[in-house]
Enzyme design. Structure first.
Site, PDB file in Angstrom:
ATOM      1  N   GLU A 286       8.688  19.261  31.239  1.00  0.00           N
ATOM      2  CA  GLU A 286       8.908  19.539  29.873  1.00  0.00           C
ATOM      3  C   GLU A 286      10.370  19.902  29.340  1.00  0.00           C
ATOM      4  OE1 GLU A 286       6.641  23.222  31.183  1.00  0.00           O
ATOM      5  OE2 GLU A 286       6.693  21.120  31.651  1.00  0.00           O
ATOM      6  N   GLU A 320       3.609  16.721  27.604  1.00  0.00           N
ATOM      7  CA  GLU A 320       4.912  17.164  27.701  1.00  0.00           C
ATOM      8  C   GLU A 320       5.623  17.779  26.310  1.00  0.00           C
ATOM      9  OE1 GLU A 320       5.969  18.065  30.620  1.00  0.00           O
ATOM     10  OE2 GLU A 320       4.267  17.011  31.718  1.00  0.00           O
ATOM     11  N   HIS A 323       4.465  21.208  25.216  1.00  0.00           N
ATOM     12  CA  HIS A 323       5.181  22.159  25.959  1.00  0.00           C
ATOM     13  C   HIS A 323       6.341  22.439  25.182  1.00  0.00           C
ATOM     14  CE1 HIS A 323       3.018  22.944  29.546  1.00  0.00           C
ATOM     15  NE2 HIS A 323       3.260  21.614  30.050  1.00  0.00           N
TER      16      HIS A 323
END
Length: 878
Positions: A286, A320, A323
């Site tokens: 991420e 991701e 994040h």
């Protein structure tokens, strides 16, 4: 136990960690890194220099930084008031440190630390490393890429490589003019260095942790668009494959605005790049503004990608991007709180996918996959708490597992259901606003959610995050007219069925549903005691009662025989909702495996699902039967088991057929793939013949197999095929240019049953044809049969030095060890495994060795307890 009172001690020394380990001193802290890097894509080295703006908090004669596999050539310090002073340096490789020493003490105040250094673009998929790819003309080329989480920024530049030591970063890269150069931020200046090289300067990052920094130099195409609020999104792909980035672009354009609205905070950067990396150990990473992915987690070919791969890309992209708030904007203070990153991202990804792809029925799949797998692992005595003290970097990779991800997401889902979406969103906004660009502890989140919900969130949730394991609720009932009196007792569920330690005690949010309105929650309450009596009014005497409707709670349920019997008609008629049917069979299988109920009773229960057509329910049953098959292969009963398994799937297979019908959707494609794969592997003759014919036609390119049918057809044809079939599929592998297709084949090769072909597969796994990121999956594919397990275990031992060197400290080594070892079933084998790893230690996989050996002993006990009863029942069934 972590509390605010003991935080200072936890921050400085992780006393409970396996190795003595101290955090970096706080006497000197950075505020900005100006980093200049020049990777050499021919010599596989890089030259770097950095100027770090620091604050000296107290007079010191030395500065400690994290540094690994870096050679420093000069280092100096300059304060605002004095001239530059040179440093001497010493390395501590074991602790991954460099100590810069000065002749005189540095005075408190601001200053700058300048370091020149060189390093290697390694081939270990960590730090600043090289990734091999082929040009459109078929030439081997290399990109320079990064993977810094958890502790590998120190392989690219000396730094304070701890998540709590945040700073801003000014990155400058020198790269060939014919290469793309990317970092977290947008480009502010690009100029020529000479006829071949250019220098690219990127804008300053937000304040962030070192593990989120990223840079890439290579050849890429891209597709782009802007979100509804103006963020430029680009998906970078291998040259010539940019159209394969369209689906990920679509998911990103939907996800970023979703999170903005859900969290009440806009994505803070003006661009978001997603890029497919050829050699990449994890699924994705991420990095703020530059998210890196395996090709199979980002690229979708409309003709050759399966429905499952498309779903996986949606999930991974959404994970991701979550994040960017949970992890990047607000970061855990130390790796003990990793689950704050991973558990929340693993929960939030499903909210996005459920909203924009409702046809996936993704929450049902969450229960069948994340919750079920986390419950299985967490029943072991060698599991760990969601929050587990870690210290030395070698310990951190070990907790990037199902407990941090899937159990973390499951308890968050339970919490979300308990306090409600409105309070949950309000609490998250409060938490993210309060700790933006800072670090947080788990209790900081609990405080925000408690404030928003007015419920005892911290008191309840600490019982789920600070201890390993989970409860089993034993429930019975008394009927008094239309009133039910339910008696609950809680205890720790153990995979070995042993009586639990009385010290284990959870605060459990519980809900109930009834047959009259199976989709509605009839009652909700909190079980705080070891035992609890609950009275439910106005329940018809013929109605069943289901505990944990929707499977929101992270616990097992053991019903009295009367209550269980009342639920069985709901299974057959399917008036019991699909997610509850799934939960019921999952719990009963776990109870049988633990010896709390009989294995034959579970197999009889499976026969009640003769009319079942739900993908997730059948997937759970299929997984349970696969566990039985592998177990029984240890006593040569897998052959007797196969006809029973065929009967379970045969009716549904006849209805579905091989070819998609008009009006079918995403889940229908998943179900067909599942059923064909099971029927084929277990030897259903018509399915085997059809699979072989279709695979050979596909290999000859006379009839293309639909993407959704390739895995089940490959598995079937290999499991019942000969060397010619094996070679035909190797040919498919070698012709494929789509990484998804290459891995489809490679991960199926181990399904062969001929020992010579298993050995051929194992040898192939270490060949130049298989990327290092994929070798582990090829090896572990060979463990499904008794002979395959023995050959794979022997192969692992013979090649352990090579494999350990390649994957040291990473999760791939842990996965390899556990998957190779855990399916044996004898005390002698458990001792053999323990002896090998005692002589050949793998520090980052110690917990996985323990879990593998525990599973081996559990398998042995299971066979001893139920083996003959299963043998007798299968013989009669046949």
């Amino acid at each position: 136990m972590l509390t605010r009172v003991v935080r200072p001690n936890l921050l400085r020394v992780m006393a409970s960690a396996k190795r003595a380990f101290s955090r970096l001193p706080s006497t000197v802290v950075p505020s900005n890194y100006a980093i200049h890097l020049h990777p050499d894509l021919e010599k596989f080295t890089f030259a770097g220099k950095e100027t770090i703006s620091v604050e000296v908090k107290e007079a010191v004669k030395e500065i400690k930084l994290n540094c690994l596999d870096i050679e420093i050539s000069s280092a100096s310090y300059r304060s605002q008031e004095s001239a530059s002073v040179q440093a001497k340096w010493t390395y501590n490789k074991d602790d991954e440190l460099v100590t810069l020493s000065f002749a005189e003490s540095l005075r408190p105040g601001p200053g700058s630390l300048s370091i020149d250094f060189t390093g290697e673009l390694n081939d270990k998929m960590k730090g600043f490393y090289r990734s091999k790819y082929k040009s459109p003309e078929g030439e081997d080329r290399f990109a320079a890429v990064t993977q810094f989480e958890p502790t590998d920024a120190r392989r690219a530049f000396p730094c304070w490589d701890e998540p709590a030591v945040k700073a801003t970063f000014d990155v400058t890269l020198v790269a060939p003019k014919n290469r793309v150069a990317l970092s977290n931020m947008d480009v502010v200046e690009e100029k020529d260095c000479d006829s071949n090289l250019k220098e690219i300067r990127f804008s300053r990052t937000p304040i962030m942790s070192t593990y989120l920094l990223a840079f890439v130099v290579g050849e890429y195409d891209y597709v782009e668009d802007k979100t509804s609020n103006g963020v430029l999104v680009r998906v970078y792909t291998p040259v010539g494959k940019k159209e394969q980035g369209r689906f990920a672009l679509e998911v990103t354009l939907k996800s970023l605005p979703f999170y903005k609205d859900y969290f009440g905070i806009a994505y803070p950067l003006n661009k978001m790049d997603l890029i497919a990396i050829s050699d990449f150990a994890a699924g994705a990473m991420e990095n703020w503004g530059l998210v890196t992915y395996r090709e199979t987690c980002l690229l979708i070919d409309p003709e050759n990608s399966s429905s499952m791969t498309k779903q996986r890309v949606a999930i991974v992209v959404a994970h991701e991007l979550a994040h960017q708030w949970f992890g990047n904007l607000v970061t855990m203070e130390w790796w003990t709180h990793l689950w704050l990153n991973e558990g929340f991202a693993s929960f939030m990804e499903y909210l996005v996918v459920d909203k924009y792809f409702p046809e996936y029925r993704i929450w049902d799949q969450f229960v069948a996959q994340d919750t079920a797998r986390a419950l299985e692992l967490d029943a072991l005595r060698s599991s760990h708490a969601i929050e587990v003290p870690v210290g030395h970097p070698s310990e951190i990779d070990e907790i990037f597992d199902l407990i941090s991800y899937s159990k973390g997401a499951s308890v968050i889902r339970m919490l979300h259901n308990w306090i409600g979406d409105k309070a949950f969103r309000t609490g998250l906004n409060h938490y993210l606003e309060k700790f933006s660009y800072k670090n947080a502890f788990t209790e900081d989140l609990w405080n925000s959610l408690e404030w928003a919900s007015d419920k005892p969130v911290e008191r309840v949730m600490r019982t789920w995050t600070e201890k390993m394991g989970f409860p089993v609720l034993t429930v019975s009932e008394k009927k008094e007219g239309n009133t039910r009196i339910l008696e609950f007792s809680q205890s720790k569920f153990s995979a070995d069925g042993a009586s639990s330690d009385d010290s284990y005690h959870w605060l459990i949010p519980v809900s109930l549903s009834c047959a009259s309105k199976p989709e509605e929650v009839r009652a909700e309450f909190l079980i705080e005691e070891k035992t609890k009596s609950v009275k439910i009014e106005n329940v018809a005497s013929t109605d069943w009662i289901k505990v944990n409707p929707g499977q929101f709670g992270f616990y097992r349920v053991k019903y009295s025989s009367e209550m269980l019997s009342s639920l069985l008609p709901g299974i057959k008629s399917q008036t019991l909702p699909a997610r509850d049917r799934l939960g019921l069979t999952s719990d009963l299988f776990a109870l049988a495996r633990a010896g709390v109920s009989g294995s034959v009773d579970y197999l009889r229960l499976v026969e009640c699902f003769s009319n079942e057509e739900d993908f997730n329910v059948m997937s759970d049953i299929g997984n349970s039967l696969s566990t039985f098959r592998i177990l029984l292969s240890n006593i040569d009963l897998d052959g007797a088991f196969h006809p029973f398994a065929v009967k379970v799937f045969e009716k549904l297979g006849d209805k579905l057929g091989w070819d998609a019908k008009e009006g079918e959707g995403h889940v229908d494609a998943l179900l067909r793939s599942l059923v064909i794969g099971k029927l084929g592997y277990y030897g259903h003759q018509k399915t085997v013949e059809e699979a072989k014919e279709r695979v050979l036609d596909h290999a000859k390119e006379t009839r293309v197999l639909p993407a959704d049918l390739r895995v089940p057809a490959y598995i079937t044809s290999l499991a019942h095929g000969d060397e010619a079939m094996f070679d035909a599929l190797l040919g498919v592998f070698r012709k494929a240019t789509l990484q998804e297709e290459r891995m489809r084949v490679a991960r199926c090769l181990g399904c062969v049953r001929d020992p010579s072909l298993i050995e051929k597969t194992l040898k192939f796994s270490l060949s130049d044809e298989v990327r290092a990121q994929d070798t582990v999956f090829v090896i572990t594919s060979c463990c499904g049969t008794k002979s395959g397990r023995e050959l794979t275990w022997k192969f692992l031992q013979e090649n352990f030095p090579l494999l350990h060197d390649r994957y040291e400290g990473g999760f791939l080594l842990s996965r390899l060890i556990k998957e190779t070892c855990q399916h044996f079933a004898s005390e002698e084998k458990a001792q053999e495994i323990e002896a090998f790893f005692k002589a050949n230690p793998a520090p980052a996989a110690e917990r996985n060795v323990l879990q593998a050996c525990e599973n081996v002993r559990l398998n042995a006990a299971w066979i001893k307890r139920d083996g003959e009863a299963i043998r007798d029942w299968l013989t009669k069934e046949k």
